[in-house]
Every structure is written in C-alpha cells, then in structure tokens.
Design a protein around this motif. Sequence first.
Motif, short mmCIF file in Angstrom:
data_model
loop_
_atom_site.label_atom_id
_atom_site.label_comp_id
_atom_site.label_asym_id
_atom_site.label_seq_id
_atom_site.Cartn_x
_atom_site.Cartn_y
_atom_site.Cartn_z
N UNK A 1 0.81 -1.21 0.00
CA UNK A 1 0.00 0.00 0.00
C UNK A 1 0.85 1.27 0.00
N UNK A 2 2.02 1.24 0.61
CA UNK A 2 2.87 2.44 0.58
C UNK A 2 3.63 2.55 -0.73
N UNK A 3 3.67 1.46 -1.49
CA UNK A 3 4.30 1.54 -2.81
C UNK A 3 5.44 0.59 -3.04
N UNK A 4 5.71 -0.32 -2.13
CA UNK A 4 6.76 -1.32 -2.32
C UNK A 4 6.14 -2.59 -2.88
N UNK A 5 6.61 -3.01 -4.02
CA UNK A 5 6.08 -4.21 -4.64
C UNK A 5 7.08 -5.35 -4.57
N UNK A 6 6.64 -6.46 -4.00
CA UNK A 6 7.47 -7.66 -3.98
C UNK A 6 7.17 -8.49 -5.23
N UNK A 7 7.99 -9.50 -5.44
CA UNK A 7 7.78 -10.40 -6.57
C UNK A 7 6.64 -11.36 -6.27
N UNK A 8 6.02 -11.88 -7.31
CA UNK A 8 4.98 -12.89 -7.14
C UNK A 8 5.65 -14.17 -6.64
N UNK A 9 5.44 -14.48 -5.36
CA UNK A 9 6.16 -15.60 -4.74
C UNK A 9 5.31 -16.82 -4.52
N UNK A 10 4.02 -16.76 -4.88
CA UNK A 10 3.16 -17.92 -4.69
C UNK A 10 3.51 -19.02 -5.68
N UNK A 11 3.31 -20.28 -5.28
CA UNK A 11 3.60 -21.39 -6.20
C UNK A 11 2.69 -21.31 -7.42
N UNK A 12 3.18 -21.65 -8.61
CA UNK A 12 2.35 -21.60 -9.81
C UNK A 12 1.12 -22.51 -9.66
N UNK A 13 -0.03 -21.96 -9.99
CA UNK A 13 -1.28 -22.70 -9.90
C UNK A 13 -1.88 -22.80 -11.30
N UNK A 14 -1.94 -24.03 -11.80
CA UNK A 14 -2.54 -24.23 -13.12
C UNK A 14 -4.03 -24.47 -12.98
N UNK A 15 -4.77 -23.83 -13.84
CA UNK A 15 -6.22 -23.96 -13.81
C UNK A 15 -6.78 -23.51 -15.14
N UNK A 16 -8.06 -23.76 -15.33
CA UNK A 16 -8.77 -23.20 -16.47
C UNK A 16 -9.43 -21.92 -15.97
N UNK A 17 -8.83 -20.78 -16.34
CA UNK A 17 -9.21 -19.49 -15.78
C UNK A 17 -10.24 -18.82 -16.66
N UNK A 18 -11.44 -18.62 -16.11
CA UNK A 18 -12.48 -17.90 -16.81
C UNK A 18 -12.19 -16.41 -16.74
#
Length: 420
Positions: free
Chosen positions: A218-235
């Motif tokens: 919220x203050x403006x610091x962005x971290x990297x996307x660290x979540x494990x890859x999730x494969x799905x059929x994304x609508x």
Amino acid sequence: MSQQAVRQQAVRRTTDQVPAPALDATSRRAGGRLGTAKPGVRGGEMRRGGGVRAVQGPSGEGAAPEAEAPDRAETPDRAERWVAGRHGHAEEGTAGPSAPTAVTGDPEAARRRAERRAERITAGATELEQRLADLLRGGLADAGQAGHGLWEETAARMVDAQAPGLASRVRELGSIPSSGPGWPVRLLEECALLHLLDQGWLRREQLPSDLAATVRSRVGLQAAADGPPLRDHWLVLAQYDTADARLTTRRVWLHGAESDRTALLLSYGAAGRAPELTLPVGLTLDAELSTYPGAGRQRAALGRRFAPPGPTRTRPRGLTTSQAAVRYGEALRDDPWLDSVPVALDRVVPVRDGDGWQLADADGGTALPLTRTTGSQPGLWRLVALSGGAPVTVFGECGHRGFTPLTAWPAGPGPAVPLC
C-alpha cells in the motif's frame, strides 16, 4: 441476514484519532511536476469508517451496505520509476522510460538499497503524520480554502520519500474538500485511514506477515509474485482500463474453474496507450498464475500458457447481495484500505431506485446500490436490456460506494456480456 450483522461485517477499520505532534511546514518543492489528481469523491457517498447506510430491497425488507467501485490498485515500482523519470525526479534507483533499471547480482548491495529506501519511506511517513496533525489543529474548514497546492506539495514530498502509494492517497485527499455535502466527514475518515497506513508502516515489524506485506504494498513497495504456480482453467470475468495523466492501467479478473480462486492481473501502458495484455471476456485460459504476497493474495502474475483462450459454458458461482456485503466486510479485517472485492451476484434484477439503480435479489430481501458513475454508462443499459426484468448473473466489484457491474450472463444459455 439482519441489518446489524451486515453492519458489523462491513465497517472499515480506522483509528481513534490522528496524532498530535506538529512540524513546521517545510520545503516548497516542485508539486506542479506531479501528475493530475484523481477525480474527486462525489457527494452522497457513504462513510467508510463510521458505518454503513442500509439500502432497502424492493419489498422493503432487509438491507445491504453501499459498496465501492474499482479498487485502488498498487502501481508496481517499475511504473512509478517510469513516472518519476518523466517528471525529472533524480531519485536513487529510478530511471526514465528509455533507461532500464540496472540489475545487480550482489545481494548485499540490494539489501543496502532496500534499507535506504525503507529509511526514506519512514522519514516520509513520519512527516506525513505531522502534517495530518497540522491539518487537524488548523481545522478541517481551512482545508477547503487551501486549494490543491498544499496537497500537491505534500504528495511531492512522499514521491521524494519513494512512497508512491502514500503520494497517491494524499492526492486523493486533495480532491475531497468542497466536493459535496458531508465532505469534512469524508476527509476526516480518509485522514484516519492514511494515519492507519502510516502507523502500519512505522510498526510493520510487529504485524502479522500477510498484513505487513499488505502495508508494504500500500505504501508503494512491490514484492515479486512468490506464490507457487497454480494451473487452472481461468475464466476471464472482466477486463477494463483506467487512465490518468501518467499511466493507463488494465485490470483483468480471472476465476479458476477447479481451484475456485479469483485473481487479478494488472498491466500498464504509457498515458494514452493501451497495455499489451488482452484477454477476451467470457473465454477460458489454460494457464498458470503465481500470487503476490499480501492479505487475500488476489493479485497474480500470469505464467505459462498451455493453450489460447477458448469458449466455455462455465459461469462464476454467485452470491446473494447480503452475502456480497458480508464478504466485503470480512475482507476489510485483513486489509482496512480495501476499496472493493470481486463478487458474482446470482439471480439479481436491475431495479430503478429514485435517481439511481440497484441490483435486487430476485427472491426478495436485499439489494445493492450501483455506483453513481454506473448510471451514466452504456453498460447499465446493456444490463437492463439483457435482464428484461428476469434474473441474471452479474460479476463486478463491491465496496463502500456501491456495486460496479462489469460482466453479465443471461438467465438461460448465452455468452458473457461485457458491461465496461
């Protein structure tokens, strides 16, 4: 669901008071170099932190709170660096659009840079606390006479402190004075939320990890996307752009058919230019997503794609209007600065409500008001025509200013209809 239960869920967190210490006004710096302020808050919108206005359903039974339209998404560091470069800020670690940021493999150097930036943000947050105290000491009535200069100067100080999220919220404060009936109340509530964010940063080491990550974002610091890859059929639920004098931001909402997860993709383009990422609404994408840290972990990065988007009969699972209000209230416990949550409403009917519109449960009970800007958009009339008085499924963003419909599906077979 009773009105009291909905109210208890949907009240935003604020603080009891803005702190008292004062600091003399300093540093009349180049506020004019900042981008244009965001549109002002319109009169008649509900209070954020102090309560929930009940909206009666068409039968006069039940109630649901007013909610808000699109969330204020955090701009990633690279976008803020691009903006800072355009405005001539020679900040450490910033670069113009033609000068990519240098990448170093030295973790110790990266750690020192991160510490220096954290120190600058801390100094900016401390100064902002003192300026909020000055504002309250002088009285909110004076804020309506100060004009945008004071706010732009303060926002410039936050940009210098490398806290673009704080700068953005300060600019929004500047749009509230004299914006309509009740503006002092709204200004005080926004000041309280800004104070809460300042205090969250200053005490971030004491916070739970997810909340601390939300504060950093919220203050403006962005971290990297660290979540494990999730494969799905994304609508692909919805896609729409917002723009200001600096950036065009594209928001794409996705929903996983197998995981039942809703995710947000953000992409950016220069002012007046559309971002590159485009996903057709109503189609399904077989791909991997990785989430960013923070409460809710809804923002994600698009990873490997296994097939191009294709047609599908999948639709999002919908809620009632009162359940949608409760979901927003629950989300505020993890992120007090959240403006809205993604929600699909099932079996709702657009109904005229005085000068505005609302989505009412077809089975009676409660309704959610549509945001005021929705009434002037062509998407509203597409929604009304699609419904024809029959219940439909509608996906949108639900927050404290109302429900913003983004996509709708007819009661029977039929494709998704974009509303934005």
